[in-house]
Design a protein around this motif. Structure first.
Motif, PDB file in Angstrom:
ATOM      1  N   TYR A  18       0.755  -1.317   0.068  1.00 11.35           N
ATOM      2  CA  TYR A  18      -0.124   0.020  -0.102  1.00 11.35           C
ATOM      3  C   TYR A  18       0.738   1.101   0.031  1.00 11.35           C
ATOM      4  CZ  TYR A  18      -3.836  -3.217   1.509  1.00 11.35           C
ATOM      5  OH  TYR A  18      -4.582  -4.371   1.560  1.00 11.35           O
ATOM      6  N   ALA A  19       2.246   1.043   0.174  1.00 13.13           N
ATOM      7  CA  ALA A  19       3.043   2.265   0.052  1.00 13.13           C
ATOM      8  C   ALA A  19       2.733   3.551  -0.914  1.00 13.13           C
ATOM      9  CB  ALA A  19       4.541   1.853   0.106  1.00 13.13           C
ATOM     10  N   ASP A  20       2.327   2.946  -2.029  1.00  8.13           N
ATOM     11  CA  ASP A  20       2.229   4.043  -3.291  1.00  8.13           C
ATOM     12  C   ASP A  20       0.834   4.706  -3.146  1.00  8.13           C
ATOM     13  OD1 ASP A  20       3.215   5.086  -5.425  1.00  8.13           O
ATOM     14  OD2 ASP A  20       1.741   4.292  -6.601  1.00  8.13           O
ATOM     15  N   LEU A  21      -0.092   4.461  -2.078  1.00  3.82           N
ATOM     16  CA  LEU A  21      -1.077   5.168  -1.791  1.00  3.82           C
ATOM     17  C   LEU A  21      -0.934   6.522  -1.045  1.00  3.82           C
ATOM     18  CD1 LEU A  21      -3.569   2.494  -0.085  1.00  3.82           C
ATOM     19  CD2 LEU A  21      -3.339   3.333  -2.392  1.00  3.82           C
ATOM     20  N   PHE A  22       0.339   6.654  -0.458  1.00  2.00           N
ATOM     21  CA  PHE A  22       0.505   7.724   0.131  1.00  2.00           C
ATOM     22  C   PHE A  22       1.561   8.835  -0.183  1.00  2.00           C
ATOM     23  CE2 PHE A  22      -0.410   4.045   2.910  1.00  2.00           C
ATOM     24  CZ  PHE A  22      -1.768   4.399   3.270  1.00  2.00           C
ATOM     25  N   ILE A  23       1.673   9.737   0.190  1.00  2.00           N
ATOM     26  CA  ILE A  23       2.726  10.717  -0.413  1.00  2.00           C
ATOM     27  C   ILE A  23       3.884  10.933   0.498  1.00  2.00           C
ATOM     28  CG2 ILE A  23       3.190  13.021  -1.453  1.00  2.00           C
ATOM     29  CD1 ILE A  23      -0.133  13.044  -1.686  1.00  2.00           C
ATOM     30  N   THR A  24       5.086  10.114   0.193  1.00  3.00           N
ATOM     31  CA  THR A  24       6.191  10.477   0.866  1.00  3.00           C
ATOM     32  C   THR A  24       6.856  11.566   0.515  1.00  3.00           C
ATOM     33  OG1 THR A  24       7.258   8.475  -0.436  1.00  3.00           O
ATOM     34  CG2 THR A  24       6.401   7.870   1.670  1.00  3.00           C
ATOM     35  N   LEU A  25       7.748  12.337   1.256  1.00  2.00           N
ATOM     36  CA  LEU A  25       8.119  13.558   0.765  1.00  2.00           C
ATOM     37  C   LEU A  25       9.039  13.581  -0.533  1.00  2.00           C
ATOM     38  CD1 LEU A  25       8.552  15.788   3.690  1.00  2.00           C
ATOM     39  CD2 LEU A  25       6.493  15.248   2.406  1.00  2.00           C
ATOM     40  N   ASP A  26       9.741  12.465  -0.729  1.00  2.00           N
ATOM     41  CA  ASP A  26      10.455  11.986  -2.104  1.00  2.00           C
ATOM     42  C   ASP A  26       9.652  12.379  -3.066  1.00  2.00           C
ATOM     43  OD1 ASP A  26       9.803   9.571  -0.933  1.00  2.00           O
ATOM     44  OD2 ASP A  26      10.736   8.796  -2.597  1.00  2.00           O
ATOM     45  N   LYS A  27       8.416  12.148  -3.293  1.00  2.00           N
ATOM     46  CA  LYS A  27       7.774  12.322  -4.257  1.00  2.00           C
ATOM     47  C   LYS A  27       7.488  13.882  -4.611  1.00  2.00           C
ATOM     48  CE  LYS A  27       4.389   8.276  -4.004  1.00  2.00           C
ATOM     49  NZ  LYS A  27       3.106   7.694  -3.960  1.00  2.00           N
ATOM     50  N   LEU A  28       7.863  14.676  -3.652  1.00  2.00           N
ATOM     51  CA  LEU A  28       8.000  15.917  -3.937  1.00  2.00           C
ATOM     52  C   LEU A  28       9.373  16.501  -4.051  1.00  2.00           C
ATOM     53  CD1 LEU A  28       4.661  17.116  -1.591  1.00  2.00           C
ATOM     54  CD2 LEU A  28       4.954  17.659  -4.181  1.00  2.00           C
ATOM     55  N   TRP A  29      10.149  16.344  -3.249  1.00  2.00           N
ATOM     56  CA  TRP A  29      11.370  16.822  -3.076  1.00  2.00           C
ATOM     57  C   TRP A  29      12.178  15.709  -3.412  1.00  2.00           C
ATOM     58  CZ3 TRP A  29       7.987  18.766   1.074  1.00  2.00           C
ATOM     59  CH2 TRP A  29       7.610  20.100   0.788  1.00  2.00           C
ATOM     60  N   MET A  30      13.251  15.786  -4.238  1.00  2.00           N
ATOM     61  CA  MET A  30      14.035  14.534  -4.669  1.00  2.00           C
ATOM     62  C   MET A  30      14.807  14.092  -3.471  1.00  2.00           C
ATOM     63  SD  MET A  30      14.311  13.945  -8.071  1.00  2.00           S
ATOM     64  CE  MET A  30      15.845  13.452  -8.581  1.00  2.00           C
ATOM     65  N   ASP A  31      15.151  14.563  -2.403  1.00  2.00           N
ATOM     66  CA  ASP A  31      15.944  13.889  -1.330  1.00  2.00           C
ATOM     67  C   ASP A  31      14.836  13.716  -0.131  1.00  2.00           C
ATOM     68  OD1 ASP A  31      15.487  16.645  -0.663  1.00  2.00           O
ATOM     69  OD2 ASP A  31      17.674  16.962  -0.305  1.00  2.00           O
ATOM     70  N   GLY A  32      13.823  14.121  -0.437  1.00  2.00           N
ATOM     71  CA  GLY A  32      12.789  13.763   0.588  1.00  2.00           C
ATOM     72  C   GLY A  32      12.986  15.003   1.722  1.00  2.00           C
ATOM     73  N   LYS A  33      13.651  16.078   1.722  1.00  2.00           N
ATOM     74  CA  LYS A  33      13.771  16.994   2.478  1.00  2.00           C
ATOM     75  C   LYS A  33      12.898  18.403   2.228  1.00  2.00           C
ATOM     76  CE  LYS A  33      18.355  15.820   3.762  1.00  2.00           C
ATOM     77  NZ  LYS A  33      19.992  15.697   3.763  1.00  2.00           N
ATOM     78  N   PRO A  34      12.003  18.559   3.080  1.00  2.00           N
ATOM     79  CA  PRO A  34      11.115  19.756   2.803  1.00  2.00           C
ATOM     80  C   PRO A  34      11.873  20.928   2.829  1.00  2.00           C
ATOM     81  CG  PRO A  34      10.714  18.843   4.965  1.00  2.00           C
ATOM     82  CD  PRO A  34      11.622  18.020   4.420  1.00  2.00           C
ATOM     83  N   VAL A  35      11.575  21.724   1.680  1.00  3.52           N
ATOM     84  CA  VAL A  35      11.817  23.197   1.708  1.00  3.52           C
ATOM     85  C   VAL A  35      10.990  24.065   2.213  1.00  3.52           C
ATOM     86  CG1 VAL A  35      12.908  24.973  -0.140  1.00  3.52           C
ATOM     87  CG2 VAL A  35      13.334  22.260  -0.469  1.00  3.52           C
ATOM     88  N   LYS A  36      11.622  24.949   3.204  1.00  2.00           N
ATOM     89  CA  LYS A  36      10.695  26.208   3.759  1.00  2.00           C
ATOM     90  C   LYS A  36      10.216  26.876   2.878  1.00  2.00           C
ATOM     91  CE  LYS A  36      11.335  29.424   7.344  1.00  2.00           C
ATOM     92  NZ  LYS A  36      11.523  30.996   7.045  1.00  2.00           N
ATOM     93  N   GLU A  37      10.938  27.401   1.654  1.00  2.00           N
ATOM     94  CA  GLU A  37      10.178  28.686   0.886  1.00  2.00           C
ATOM     95  C   GLU A  37       9.039  27.911  -0.039  1.00  2.00           C
ATOM     96  OE1 GLU A  37      14.180  29.780   1.885  1.00  2.00           O
ATOM     97  OE2 GLU A  37      13.419  27.738   1.160  1.00  2.00           O
ATOM     98  N   ASP A  38       9.040  26.443  -0.333  1.00  4.15           N
ATOM     99  CA  ASP A  38       7.899  26.030  -0.797  1.00  4.15           C
ATOM    100  C   ASP A  38       6.702  25.844  -0.044  1.00  4.15           C
ATOM    101  OD1 ASP A  38       9.538  25.526  -3.489  1.00  4.15           O
ATOM    102  OD2 ASP A  38       9.996  23.649  -2.694  1.00  4.15           O
ATOM    103  N   ILE A  39       7.060  25.495   1.200  1.00  3.49           N
ATOM    104  CA  ILE A  39       5.864  25.363   2.098  1.00  3.49           C
ATOM    105  C   ILE A  39       5.266  26.729   2.452  1.00  3.49           C
ATOM    106  CG2 ILE A  39       5.406  24.813   4.628  1.00  3.49           C
ATOM    107  CD1 ILE A  39       7.351  22.363   4.560  1.00  3.49           C
ATOM    108  N   GLU A  40       5.769  27.796   2.456  1.00  2.00           N
ATOM    109  CA  GLU A  40       5.309  29.265   2.545  1.00  2.00           C
ATOM    110  C   GLU A  40       4.376  29.589   1.783  1.00  2.00           C
ATOM    111  OE1 GLU A  40       8.942  31.351   3.265  1.00  2.00           O
ATOM    112  OE2 GLU A  40       9.058  31.071   5.317  1.00  2.00           O
TER     113      GLU A  40
END
Length: 489
Positions: free
Chosen positions: A108-130
């Motif tokens: 079921y892993a692909d049902l969810f949005i792990t952060l590497d689906k948005l940021w290549m290294d899976g590390k969230p970027v503050k400017e994007d979140i703002e």
């Protein structure tokens, strides 16, 4: 099927009598000729939070409410509408629990949005979140996978707790589409006629955007799910709290939309004794809408009323509501507050209480709602002219509980005897039965302290007149003999 142009009821599965069987008995005993438009049953599914809005599955009914047989039984006399939280599912669901155990190895892993689906290294970027329209401080939650003790950050738009109970689904995933198809097929088997797509505005996650109603991607999904629903003869009602221009775009594409502007506009009209804004709005809004005054959340303000209200005037109106016992839901992200800091998301109250329990003002509000083109929905607390439930707020620490009172059978029976409730039932019958509501709608010229609305079809016509100085309402209509009759609302 097509949606019936009649009045609908909105209720929790347990808020009228305690469960679905009791609800069905109450509906048959008191309201068989009232809710010809159908019954919107707020989530009756097993859920881990948010009073049903964190469902574990749509394939089962929460046992304490009853069973699918009870839903089918209600469906014998009324069209049934249910919610599908298309954006998320419970963290207690078998799908996410399997992911928590096995991590990426879960089927079921692909049902969810792990952060590497948005940021290549899976590390969230503050400017994007703002840039995002946030419903909580951060749009993700951190979980530890049992099998390898590794941390996984997963997208969670909503949720009062950390980690959240509501885990976002990745609608780009074929597995999610398969799951949604399974849910819709089950609805069809169990006599569900209309599905409200709750929180659909949040489904697209795209960096550099607000992650809310992201175009054109959202239309690709909407077209897909509309095709699915149509193939099963189910109507769709997208639920989007947004700037009115977004609602209008959905309307232009043929979707039903919610009129989230009307509740505030009617409140403003009655509190300030001025019909100017209401008349302008009624002349310019799309007509293919579901209308409401009250619901399980609150009276929408931001972002629904953006560019339609002056924030100084809005502050004054909000202060009146607070004086009358309301509480507020506020905008989280600074970027989406007004430039002067105005941050009211919703005014939470019973609509009867916010009108000072004034029977005439309340009937005027309902009459205007029922004359506005669209499918009128009446929330169960409003149906029974229920008042603010401060005890429930104190007990649960949840501001929305102010308008979520659970009525026992005895309380329902008592409320039905109230004069204002009898007046409302009479008005609902008129709205259901008078033929002109399928005809042409006209906003008539009137003084600023009056509202005058007209429906006409062939030889039938009905005209609503509301005197905002006294809150008295009357309907003049052509009766079956061709004469004119006057109905004091």
């Amino acid at each position: 099927m097509s949606v019936k142009n009649k009045v609908q009821l909105i209720t929790y599965p347990d808020s009228l009598g305690g469960d679905l069987k009791a609800l069905n008995n109450i509906l048959k005993k008191y309201f068989l000729d009232i809710f010809k438009g159908g019954i919107h049953i707020l989530p009756p599914f097993p859920s881990s939070g948010d009073r049903g809005f964190a469902p574990l599955t749509y394939l089962e009914i929460e046992p304490k409410f009853g069973s699918w047989e009870d839903i089918k039984a209600i469906g014998e006399n009324f069209d049934v509408l249910v919610d599908l939280m298309v954006n998320h599912i419970s963290r207690q669901s078998e799908y996410f629990q399997d992911f928590l155990r096995k991590g990426r190895k879960s089927s079921y892993a692909d049902l969810f949005i792990t952060l590497d689906k948005l940021w290549m290294d899976g590390k969230p970027v503050k400017e994007d979140i703002e840039k995002m329209f946030l419903r909580r401080t951060l749009p993700y939650s951190t979980f530890t996978i049992e099998e390898n003790c590794e941390e996984e950050k997963v997208w969670t738009t909503f949720g009062k707790t950390d980690p959240s109970e509501q885990i976002d689904l990745d609608i780009k995933s074929e597995k999610v589409k398969h799951l949604l198809t399974e849910f819709f097929e089950n609805f069809k088997r169990n006599n569900v006629k209309i599905v409200r797509l709750d929180a659909v505005g949040y489904i697209i996650k795209k960096l550099g955007t607000s992650c809310f109603f992201v175009e054109p991607e959202i239309y690709e999904f909407m077209d897909w799910i509309m095709g699915l629903a149509t193939s099963l003869d189910i109507e769709l009602l997208p639920e989007v709290h947004a700037h009115y221009s977004i609602q209008n775009k959905l309307a232009e594409r043929g979707f039903w939309i919610y009129d989230f502007i009307l509740p505030y506009t009617i409140l403003d009209t009655l509190i300030n004794n001025s019909s100017k804004k209401l008349k302008h709005y009624l002349k310019n809004r799309p007509s293919k809408q579901f209308t409401m005054l009250d619901c399980h959340d609150g009276i929408p303000v931001k972002p629904d009323m953006d560019d339609l209200i002056d924030t100084e005037e809005a502050r004054k109106l909000v202060n009146v509501c607070l004086e009358r016992g309301s509480n507020l839901s506020l905008i989280v992200s600074d970027e989406h507050k007004a430039p002067d800091g105005f941050d009211v998301h919703q005014i939470r109250c019973s609509y009867y209480s916010v009108l000072n329990a004034d029977d005439d003002a309340y009937m005027a509000a309902r009459a205007i709602q029922f004359f506005a083109p669209g499918i009128p929905q009446v929330y169960y607390v409003g149906l029974l002219a229920g008042e603010n439930d401060y005890e429930a707020v104190k007990k649960n620490g949840e501001g929305r509980e102010i308008n979520r009172h659970n009525f026992s059978l005895e309380e329902v029976e008592q409320a039905i005897q109230k004069e204002v409730v009898q007046r409302l039932l009479k008005l609902i019958r008129f709205r259901n039965e008078y033929e002109a509501f399928d005809g042409q709608f006209i906003v008539l010229d009137s003084a600023e302290d009056e509202v005058c609305l007209l429906w006409k079809k062939d030889s039938k016509e009905c005209r609503l007149f509301v005197d905002l100085k006294t809150n008295k309402s009357e309907i003049e209509f052509v009766d079956n003999s061709g004469g004119r009759s006057l109905y004091i609302v």
